[in-house]
Design a protein around this motif. Structure first.
Motif, PDB file in Angstrom:
ATOM      1  N   ARG A  11      -7.679  -1.138  -6.446  1.00 59.27           N
ATOM      2  CA  ARG A  11      -7.519  -2.091  -5.343  1.00 59.27           C
ATOM      3  C   ARG A  11      -6.062  -2.194  -4.855  1.00 59.27           C
ATOM      4  N   PRO A 263     -12.808 -11.903  -4.455  1.00 60.53           N
ATOM      5  CA  PRO A 263     -12.960 -11.825  -3.004  1.00 60.53           C
ATOM      6  C   PRO A 263     -12.249 -10.589  -2.474  1.00 60.53           C
ATOM      7  N   SER A 282      -0.963 -10.825 -12.667  1.00 57.85           N
ATOM      8  CA  SER A 282      -0.997  -9.678 -11.755  1.00 57.85           C
ATOM      9  C   SER A 282       0.405  -9.291 -11.303  1.00 57.85           C
ATOM     10  N   GLY A 283       0.557  -8.031 -10.897  1.00 54.93           N
ATOM     11  CA  GLY A 283       1.828  -7.598 -10.314  1.00 54.93           C
ATOM     12  C   GLY A 283       1.887  -7.934  -8.835  1.00 54.93           C
ATOM     13  N   GLY A 284       0.877  -7.430  -8.099  1.00 56.58           N
ATOM     14  CA  GLY A 284       0.895  -7.568  -6.645  1.00 56.58           C
ATOM     15  C   GLY A 284       0.866  -9.017  -6.175  1.00 56.58           C
ATOM     16  N   GLU A 288       2.937 -11.149  -3.191  1.00 52.92           N
ATOM     17  CA  GLU A 288       2.288 -11.868  -2.083  1.00 52.92           C
ATOM     18  C   GLU A 288       2.616 -13.360  -2.128  1.00 52.92           C
TER      19      GLU A 288
END
Ligand code: UDP
Length: 377
Positions: A11, A263, A282-284, A288
């Motif tokens: 993803r 989602p 999480s990294g991403g 964000e």
């Protein structure tokens, strides 16, 4: 005309490569090919759909219960055959996954130049995150073009001996992706938050946190919910069965928590924007959250996104129950000045033009030298 093959398996790779694929498709002198390794098929495909991109090739490498070594071996073999058949001029990989590492290794063996998107992120701890830190360091050794999202990332690469002329500071393509997703209508749901309630968005999936740490994370969330009647939590559950069973065992009767399927990205970004506080390993999501200015408790001891800590939006809690519980409790306290000071959007991860910069560098890259190298193999 240059043929550029992008390879993606998960993803986050799709989310961060799709804006670049869209940019490359606009260029007259570029033919762009998209290859999916199939590492996390359903989550990858959901992200690709949001950007209306379809893979040209699918290596179909995922098998139930497969470890990193077997997955790597499958991707190496699949990529080797594909590279021989398609002969791209450049292979582009993103980030630090098994797909990115194995595709880069296959391209290296085939004598094909490699571009690494999101190069230079480091914790300098080989097992945190595992195996991603090893992947990104190894990809740096294999790559010809390094697209560093920030000055810090470039510094890391240069310090490691990567020639400065091959490193480009571009910003992170995730900011480009957010411009696209946040301008779209949310197809899934509007995420109504009842008046007077505060939303915690909670995600956990890191491999090194499976077992005791992840159970501690869910227990910390449970205690926070029990003690704050105005707080709701939404937990998108990663597809890893160990994450799911830990979440269900600990949260099944916790108050005001919804465990949901992950989602798709447009919807997830809307959900982030409505969150009061994010708890994540999480990294991403760290990037964000920094872009949006949503205060975030990072459930890790080390992060390769230290820019977000310096920008003030992220705080490291470690992955133990007590550390997470205490930090989140402090930030949820009424009138918390610490919380207020974290609530500021940051441009540290880019300006939304990373894809244009990367595409420019790819168009200018001298292929003649690399073709000579390929002939020698
Ligand atoms: N994401 C998503 N749905 C979710 C959870 C995450 O679309 O339910 C997105 C998120 O916005 C980010 C990416 O997936 O862009 C991060 O993926 P993940 O946390 O799996 O990987 P990491 O970044 O840690 O490698």
């Amino acid at each position: 005309m240059r043929r550029i093959m992008t390879v993606m398996g998960t993803r986050p790779e799709a989310i961060k490569l799709c804006p670049l694929v869209q940019e490359l498709k606009k260029r007259r002198n570029v033919e762009v090919l998209v290859c999916s390794t199939g590492q996390h098929r359903s989550m990858l495909e959901s992200a690709l759909r949001a950007f209306e991109i379809r893979p040209d090739f699918d290596l179909d490498c995922m098998r139930t219960g497969q470890g990193h070594a077997t997955l790597s071996a499958r991707i190496l073999r699949g990529m080797d055959e594909l590279l021989r058949a398609e002969r791209p001029d450049i292979v582009l990989v993103q980030g630090d996954t098994t797909s990115a590492f194995s595709a880069a290794l296959a391209a290296f063996y085939a004598g094909i130049p490699i571009g690494h998107v999101e190069a230079g992120l480091r914790t300098y701890q080989m097992h945190a995150p595992f195996p991603e830190e090893m992947h990104r360091r190894s990809i740096a050794l294999l790559s010809d073009l390094h697209f560093a999202p920030t000055v810090t990332a470039k510094r890391n690469l240069v310090k490691e001996g990567i020639p400065e002329s091959s490193v480009f500071i571009t910003g992170n393509t995730v900011v480009d992706a957010m411009r696209i997703t946040l301008s779209k209508r949310d197809s899934q749901t509007d995420w109504e938050i009842p008046a007077g309630k505060r939303l915690i968005l909670f995600t956990a999936h890191r491999m090194e946190n499976l077992g005791t740490p992840i159970r501690g994370m869910f227990r910390a969330l449970r205690r926070i919910l029990e003690e704050h009647p105005d707080v709701l939590a939404i937990c998108p559950l990663h597809h890893n069965p160990e994450v799911r069973s830990a979440a269900r065992a600990i949260l099944y009767d916790a108050p005001r928590v919804r465990m949901i399927e992950p989602p798709e990205i447009v919807s997830f970004h809307r959900l982030m924007a409505k969150s009061y506080l994010i708890l994540t390993d999480s990294g991403g999501i760290q990037e964000e959250a920094s872009v949006m200015g949503i205060p975030t408790v990072v459930m890790r001891y080390a992060t390769e996104r230290s820019e977000g800590i310096r920008a003030g939006v992220l705080r490291l809690a470690g992955s133990g129950e007590e550390g997470i519980y205490h930090l989140a409790t402090r930030l949820l306290a009424p009138g918390s000045e610490e919380y207020e000071s974290m609530k500021r959007p940051s441009a540290i991860f880019g300006d939304g033009k990373a894809s244009v910069r990367i595409a420019d560098a790819l168009e200018k890259f001298d292929l003649d030298g690399s073709r000579a190298r390929a002939r020698m193999l």
